[in-house]
Write an enzyme that holds these catalytic residues in place. Structure first.
Site, PDB file in Angstrom:
ATOM      1  CB  THR A   1      -0.946  -0.041   1.224  1.00 32.87           C
ATOM      2  OG1 THR A   1      -1.737  -1.226   1.122  1.00 32.87           O
ATOM      3  CG2 THR A   1      -1.858   1.152   1.286  1.00 32.87           C
TER       4      THR A   1
ATOM      5  CB  ALA B   1      -1.606   6.921  -5.106  1.00 30.94           C
ATOM      6  CB  ILE B   2      -4.598   5.454  -9.975  1.00 27.37           C
ATOM      7  CG1 ILE B   2      -3.347   6.200 -10.436  1.00 27.37           C
ATOM      8  CG2 ILE B   2      -5.790   5.782 -10.877  1.00 27.37           C
ATOM      9  CD1 ILE B   2      -2.808   5.693 -11.741  1.00 27.37           C
TER      10      ILE B   2
ATOM     11  CE  LYS C   1      -4.824  -0.631 -13.676  1.00 29.28           C
ATOM     12  NZ  LYS C   1      -4.630  -1.982 -13.278  1.00 29.28           N
TER      13      LYS C   1
ATOM     14  CG  HIS D   1      -7.092   1.979 -11.688  1.00 29.93           C
ATOM     15  ND1 HIS D   1      -6.357   2.571 -12.679  1.00 29.93           N
ATOM     16  CD2 HIS D   1      -6.206   1.403 -10.850  1.00 29.93           C
ATOM     17  CE1 HIS D   1      -5.069   2.365 -12.449  1.00 29.93           C
ATOM     18  NE2 HIS D   1      -4.947   1.656 -11.343  1.00 29.93           N
TER      19      HIS D   1
HETATM   20  C1  LIG Z   1       3.653  -0.725  -8.547  1.00 33.29           C
HETATM   21  C2  LIG Z   1       2.236  -0.846  -8.098  1.00 33.29           C
HETATM   22  C3  LIG Z   1       1.260   0.019  -8.595  1.00 33.29           C
HETATM   23  C4  LIG Z   1      -0.058  -0.082  -8.178  1.00 33.29           C
HETATM   24  N1  LIG Z   1      -0.955   0.862  -8.583  1.00 33.29           N
HETATM   25  C5  LIG Z   1      -2.225   0.802  -8.132  1.00 33.29           C
HETATM   26  C6  LIG Z   1      -3.156   1.811  -8.445  1.00 33.29           C
HETATM   27  O1  LIG Z   1      -2.803   2.834  -9.044  1.00 33.29           O
HETATM   28  N2  LIG Z   1      -4.441   1.665  -8.082  1.00 33.29           N
HETATM   29  C7  LIG Z   1      -4.854   0.581  -7.397  1.00 33.29           C
HETATM   30  O2  LIG Z   1      -6.042   0.479  -7.131  1.00 33.29           O
HETATM   31  N3  LIG Z   1      -3.979  -0.369  -7.009  1.00 33.29           N
HETATM   32  C8  LIG Z   1      -2.670  -0.281  -7.356  1.00 33.29           C
HETATM   33  N4  LIG Z   1      -1.777  -1.220  -6.950  1.00 33.29           N
HETATM   34  C9  LIG Z   1      -2.237  -2.312  -6.123  1.00 33.29           C
HETATM   35  C10 LIG Z   1      -2.403  -1.913  -4.670  1.00 33.29           C
HETATM   36  O3  LIG Z   1      -1.291  -1.183  -4.217  1.00 33.29           O
HETATM   37  C11 LIG Z   1      -2.522  -3.168  -3.845  1.00 33.29           C
HETATM   38  O4  LIG Z   1      -3.520  -3.962  -4.381  1.00 33.29           O
HETATM   39  C12 LIG Z   1      -2.891  -2.879  -2.394  1.00 33.29           C
HETATM   40  O5  LIG Z   1      -2.069  -1.891  -1.834  1.00 33.29           O
HETATM   41  C13 LIG Z   1      -2.784  -4.133  -1.591  1.00 33.29           C
HETATM   42  O6  LIG Z   1      -3.067  -3.856  -0.249  1.00 33.29           O
HETATM   43  P1  LIG Z   1      -2.979  -4.982   0.833  1.00 33.29           P
HETATM   44  O7  LIG Z   1      -3.599  -4.423   2.056  1.00 33.29           O
HETATM   45  O8  LIG Z   1      -3.526  -6.235   0.285  1.00 33.29           O
HETATM   46  O9  LIG Z   1      -1.440  -5.276   1.017  1.00 33.29           O
HETATM   47  P2  LIG Z   1      -0.352  -4.593   1.933  1.00 33.29           P
HETATM   48  O10 LIG Z   1      -0.428  -3.129   1.867  1.00 33.29           O
HETATM   49  O11 LIG Z   1       0.963  -5.205   1.601  1.00 33.29           O
HETATM   50  O12 LIG Z   1      -0.776  -5.008   3.380  1.00 33.29           O
HETATM   51  C14 LIG Z   1      -0.490  -6.273   3.910  1.00 33.29           C
HETATM   52  C15 LIG Z   1       0.134  -6.111   5.251  1.00 33.29           C
HETATM   53  O13 LIG Z   1       0.255  -7.380   5.855  1.00 33.29           O
HETATM   54  C16 LIG Z   1       1.407  -7.410   6.635  1.00 33.29           C
HETATM   55  N5  LIG Z   1       1.796  -8.796   6.863  1.00 33.29           N
HETATM   56  C17 LIG Z   1       2.331  -9.665   5.977  1.00 33.29           C
HETATM   57  N6  LIG Z   1       2.571 -10.836   6.561  1.00 33.29           N
HETATM   58  C18 LIG Z   1       2.147 -10.742   7.839  1.00 33.29           C
HETATM   59  C19 LIG Z   1       2.137 -11.625   8.952  1.00 33.29           C
HETATM   60  N7  LIG Z   1       2.604 -12.862   8.859  1.00 33.29           N
HETATM   61  N8  LIG Z   1       1.653 -11.158  10.133  1.00 33.29           N
HETATM   62  C20 LIG Z   1       1.193  -9.891  10.247  1.00 33.29           C
HETATM   63  N9  LIG Z   1       1.179  -9.030   9.222  1.00 33.29           N
HETATM   64  C21 LIG Z   1       1.659  -9.445   8.045  1.00 33.29           C
HETATM   65  C22 LIG Z   1       2.383  -6.647   5.789  1.00 33.29           C
HETATM   66  O14 LIG Z   1       3.461  -6.161   6.560  1.00 33.29           O
HETATM   67  C23 LIG Z   1       1.532  -5.540   5.189  1.00 33.29           C
HETATM   68  O15 LIG Z   1       1.584  -4.352   5.944  1.00 33.29           O
HETATM   69  C24 LIG Z   1      -0.438  -1.109  -7.313  1.00 33.29           C
HETATM   70  C25 LIG Z   1       0.542  -1.962  -6.798  1.00 33.29           C
HETATM   71  C26 LIG Z   1       1.867  -1.796  -7.148  1.00 33.29           C
HETATM   72  C27 LIG Z   1       2.901  -2.641  -6.503  1.00 33.29           C
END
Ligand SMILES: Cc1cc2nc3c(=O)[nH]c(=O)nc-3n(C[C@H](O)[C@H](O)[C@H](O)COP(=O)(O)OP(=O)(O)OC[C@H]3O[C@@H](n4cnc5c(N)ncnc54)[C@H](O)[C@@H]3O)c2cc1C
Ligand SMILES: Cc1cc2nc3c(=O)[nH]c(=O)nc-3n(C[C@H](O)[C@H](O)[C@H](O)COP(=O)(O)OP(=O)(O)OC[C@H]3O[C@@H](n4cnc5c(N)ncnc54)[C@H](O)[C@@H]3O)c2cc1C
Lengths: 405, 475
Positions: B39, B44-45, B247, B47
């Site tokens: 995250t 940060a879009i 994209k 979409h």
């Molecule tokens: C380059 C890039 C561009 C992107 N652009 C966009 C965009 O423009 N628009 C959009 O909608 N999406 C975009 N995304 C996708 C979006 O960023 C992700 O889908 C989203 O942030 C995922 O969030 P999350 O909460 O699943 O993961 P995370 O933010 O990774 O949260 C998971 C958390 O779990 C924790 N964790 C892991 N293992 C454990 C454990 N064993 N015990 C406790 N905690 C643990 C981690 O430390 C982490 O903080 C993009 C992604 C990337 C990489």
């Protein structure tokens, strides 16, 4: 609260304090505003000597230079506002600033900008690698060590061999941090020869000319810096890589003039001024590192004085330039200051050549001024004095440099 | 107790949604701060939802999530700017891609789009490559600060009786009756009735702890270059036409006034490798210059960074119930940020209630609206003056670039900030053009004074990222 005055000086470094002093001397009511708790700007953290040789004819440390100026201000009626941050300057000659008491307005007749410069950050060089702790600008390292008594490294590599980089190499070394070298992308050191001797050679700190950082590595904190040699076009030469095991990278890769919060005058990138330090907005004057980056505080303070004087005269309706002659960068000139000349007044012209010369002739045409210098380098400013000139039809003069055989 | 593993956008919004029904929600985050995983490093879009494969889970949640951001923005006081997006066709081949995109938009039920001709497009975006032919314009596309949404969602959970615990890496799970005993790396353990696995890049590994096999996650790196505020480049998000895997490398404004170019898309091995590379940065420059030729990478760069996408072979989200009362929210690749609010509702309203047959009732005492400590510089001066009267620290500027006062920094520390990055993401201090050259030594000092941590104990972010190793000399 509302204030009213003749001249506001924005920034209390070596430039601003000198400007306030001169404006006061020329009969203006002056308010000096500084966002830090203390005046002095960058002087406060420069505890080495080498300040004031021209301006006070004494070899002072940064804080000593500041104190001398401060004592001069103490005998005046200048109102000094510290811990006051200017948010806004508008075209109606009103400034807004914030401090711990509130938000205030100042109505003024003239303004001197003396906001100094900020350091160019390593991040802006876009060097690939891990994002780790342990990469500091020289100024930040200097603040930790000199002002907060905190040691931010055990071993360091320095990027940039300007005076700031050289002085920090010595400083770190003297405080027990192992300095493994100074890396410079140019084929010659960026700082003064005396500093290369006194800060590096005296302590056996290696200087890597024509080298650059190509990658940084580490797990949370920096552990390795990759350095390679570059060719004349600053392209990395393959198979010349060296690896330095250090936990800090101290960068001194240039200063960028600060022109905030004034948005409506000509800049490039610092404020563009005339020889009387007037900007494109006739009530705004500027001096010091917010115009171009000067080698010495002596030049800065001299410029500050000039800005203060003309701002004071302007505020009393005593200064109206009839004419502005443009100064043009000719061959081999990199930085030129000022960019306009009021021919009724004297001029101190500051310039940096665009490459190294063994022997150089600098000319100012059509004024017929010629100056010969031994060993000119872009890193060292050249100064030329120009007397007032009478030719009212002159629109432009040109400054150029050429190698003498 | 209901446990959510992972404080990213997905976990924090799910926890908040559950918290509307049940007070006893815990978020467990492995790192020492929230929003520090996927995250943190993304585009940060929000979409528009037009380009996801019709029929995919992604398509199902993206458009809905986009809409829900109005609610998120209002209720959590999160900045969401609907700047719109253009997918730009630069040549004849691209025109076909635009046609296909339009078909997808229709299939995905997205009505908010227009096909613009060259003149309309260039009027909206004068700095675009002049050979641009056409664009698919989507006015509902938005930009936000993802970590801000997480910080605010976490605050909501805490205000409503839940807990957000950091430094809690889940390492072992034991089944106990109908419950789970969760063991964390720091030696602590908790009993949970229901667990939501929202562990981002590690969701597949966490699923294994529950004995569940879900699609394997591999990281795909995206590198970025952030540019400063001095030059105005674009008004909206500018995409090239998309390829099969991404994209593409885009150019867009950021919420705080800068510009972002990137990302690349590179499969890599390590889920921890956030380094930028020479090839990657070169690619970003070349590709973004094709869209916006005026980008000045020699003078206007603020910094570079990289993010890792949690990819699966299926190229889709995997959101389902595992063995027992555990729900895996995995494979949350792009557009996971956009989809997150919709995923949160799906998990709570469908998976928990319908599929796991857990009856939930809305709480009466639930506080929906969460205030944000406002950036004082964005307030009107009369208000700011009153704040200063109450607290003089509100008149002391610490970060000159982004204009953040001492009060805001102390507030962040009061809310749990302990590292330089905590303060940076909570307040934007040190985020500006000078990258902290003026304010970081001051922030370090304030953290130290406010928390009693010695300067040596103040970190940049994670354990090991020390700043100071000792005093220069004893005094
Ligand atoms: C380059 C890039 C561009 C992107 N652009 C966009 C965009 O423009 N628009 C959009 O909608 N999406 C975009 N995304 C996708 C979006 O960023 C992700 O889908 C989203 O942030 C995922 O969030 P999350 O909460 O699943 O993961 P995370 O933010 O990774 O949260 C998971 C958390 O779990 C924790 N964790 C892991 N293992 C454990 C454990 N064993 N015990 C406790 N905690 C643990 C981690 O430390 C982490 O903080 C993009 C992604 C990337 C990489
Ligand atoms: C490490 C280092 C070593 C040096 N060594 C030498 C040397 O040996 N000899 C020598 O002669 N020179 C040396 N110099 C150069 C010299 O010190 C500087 O060029 C000179 O002091 C700059 O003065 P200034 O007034 O232009 O800027 P600054 O000193 O930067 O002053 C600008 C002031 O403006 C204030 N300000 C800016 N914006 C605002 C705002 N919005 N509101 C309120 N206040 C504001 C700032 O806080 C600052 O105090 C060195 C410089 C450095 C950095």
């Amino acid at each position: 609260m509302k204030y009213e005055t003749d001249v506001v000086v924005l920034g209390g470094g070596g430039g601003g304090m000198a400007a306030a002093k001169a404006a006061d001397k020329n009969g203006a009511n002056v308010i000096l505003i500084e966002r830090e708790e203390e005046n002095g700007g960058v002087l406060n953290q420069c505890i080495h000597n080498g300040f004031g040789i021209h301006y006070y004819r004494k070899d002072l440390t940064g804080p000593e230079f500041k104190e001398t100026l401060q004592e001069e201000l103490a005998n005046t009626n200048i109102k000094i506002l510290n811990s006051a941050f200017v948010l806004n300057v508008n075209k109606d000659k009103q400034l807004t600033f914030v401090n711990h008491k509130g938000i205030h307005e100042i109505k003024t007749k003239a303004l001197v900008m003396a906001t100094g410069a900020r350091e160019r950050h390593f991040n802006s060089l876009a060097v690939p690698g891990d994002r780790v702790a342990g990469i500091f600008t020289a100024g930040v390292a200097q603040k930790y060590i000199n002002l907060q008594n905190l040691k931010p490294a055990n071993s360091a590599l320095i990027v940039g061999s300007g005076d700031i980089g050289l002085i920090m190499a010595r400083r770190l070394h003297l405080e027990g941090i192992e300095v493994k070298g100074v890396v410079e992308i140019l084929p010659y050191p960026g700082g003064l020869e005396r500093n290369v001797q006194q800060c590096l050679r005296d302590y056996n700190i290696p200087l890597y000319l024509s080298h650059t950082v190509t990658r940084v590595e580490g797990n949370k904190r920096l552990s390795k810096v990759y350095v390679s040699q570059v060719d004349e076009n600053r392209q990395v030469i393959p198979n010349t890589e060296k690896v330095f095991n250090v936990d800090a990278l101290i960068t001194s890769v240039g200063l960028i003039p600060l022109t905030d919060p004034v948005k409506f005058v000509e800049t490039g990138p610092g404020f563009i001024t005339s020889n009387t330090n007037q900007t494109s907005e006739d009530w705004i004057f500027a001096a010091g590192n917010c115009t171009v980056v000067f080698d010495l505080v002596d030049y800065v303070s001299r410029e500050g004085e000039k800005a203060g004087k003309y701002a004071a005269l302007y505020s009393q309706n005593q200064y109206f330039p009839e004419q502005k002659v443009k100064v043009k960068k000719g061959k081999n000139i990199n930085i030129l200051h000022p960019m306009y000349i009021d021919p009724n007044e004297r001029t101190k012209l500051y310039l940096r050549v665009s490459k190294t010369f063994k022997r150089v002739e600098v000319t100012v045409e059509p004024l017929g001024i010629k100056m010969i210098e031994e060993e000119a380098r872009p890193s060292e400013m050249i100064e030329i004095s120009i007397k007032p000139f009478k030719d009212k039809n002159l629109k432009e003069i040109e400054v150029s440099a050429r190698e003498l055989g | 107790m209901i446990a959510v593993i992972g404080a990213g956008i997905v976990g924090s919004l799910i926890a908040r949604e559950i918290n509307k029904y049940i007070e006893d929600v815990y978020i467990f985050e492995a790192k020492n701060r929230i929003a520090a995983g996927v995250t943190k490093g993304n585009s940060a879009i929000i979409h528009g939802g037009y380009d996801d494969e019709p029929g995919s889970v992604r398509a199902e949640f993206c458009y809905r999530g986009n809409k829900l951001y109005d609610e998120i923005s209002q209720e959590l006081s999160v900045e969401v700017k609907r700047v719109g997006s253009h997918v730009v066709a630069l040549n004849e081949d691209d025109l076909k891609v635009i046609d296909e995109l339009e078909k997808k938009a229709i299939q995905n039920g997205v009505k908010e789009y227009e096909i613009l001709d060259k003149a309309e497009l260039l009027e909206m975006e004068p700095n675009l490559n002049k050979s641009a032919l056409r664009s698919l314009y989507c006015p509902i596309a938005a930009i936000t600060e993802p970590w801000e949404a997480v910080i605010q969602a976490a605050k909501s959970v805490e205000i409503n009786g839940g807990k957000v615990l950091k430094n809690k890496k889940l390492v072992e799970v034991k089944k106990k009756d109908n419950k789970f005993e969760l063991f964390f790396e720091d030696g602590s353990s908790y009993i949970a009735d229901l667990v939501i696995n929202a562990a981002g890049l590690y969701a597949d590994e966490v699923a294994k702890l529950f004995g569940d096999e879900i699609p394997y996650i591999f990281p795909r790196k995206g590198e970025y270059i952030l540019l400063g505020k001095d030059v105005k480049y674009v008004n909206s998000v500018i995409f090239p036409t998309p390829s099969k895997i991404t994209k593409g490398c885009l150019v867009m404004p950021t919420v705080d006034g800068g510009y972002l170019a990137g990302p690349t898309a590179q499969n890599i091995k390590s889920k921890q490798d956030l380094s930028t590379t020479q090839e990657g940065l070169l690619e970003v420059k070349e590709k973004s210059l094709r869209l916006v030729p005026t980008l000045d990478f020699s003078r206007n760069v603020v910094k570079t960074f990289a993010g890792l996408r949690p990819e699966t072979k299926e190229k889709d989200f995997y959101i389902d119930v595992g063995g027992g009362n555990v729900i895996h929210v995995s494979g949350i690749r792009s557009p996971g940020l956009t989809a997150a609010p919709a995923i949160a509702k799906y998990v709570v309203e469908y998976l928990i209630q319908e599929k796991l047959h857990i009856n939930l009732e809305k709480r009466k005492n639930y506080i929906n609206h969460i205030e944000k400590v406002p950036h004082l510089v964005e307030e009107d001066y009369e208000h700011w003056k009153r704040v200063i009267q109450e607290d003089p620290d509100a008149g002391e500027m610490i970060c000159y670039c982004n204009k953040i006062t001492k009060k805001e920094i102390k507030e962040a520390i009061k809310n749990g900030a302990r590292t330089l990055d905590d303060v940076k993401f909570a307040t934007r201090a040190s985020f500006g053009e000078c990258q902290g050259s003026f304010c970081i030594p001051k922030i370090l000092k304030i953290i130290s004074e406010e928390t009693g941590l010695r300067p040596e104990e103040v970190l940049q972010n994670e354990k090991g990222s020390w700043i100071i190793n000792s005093e220069v000399r004893a005094i």
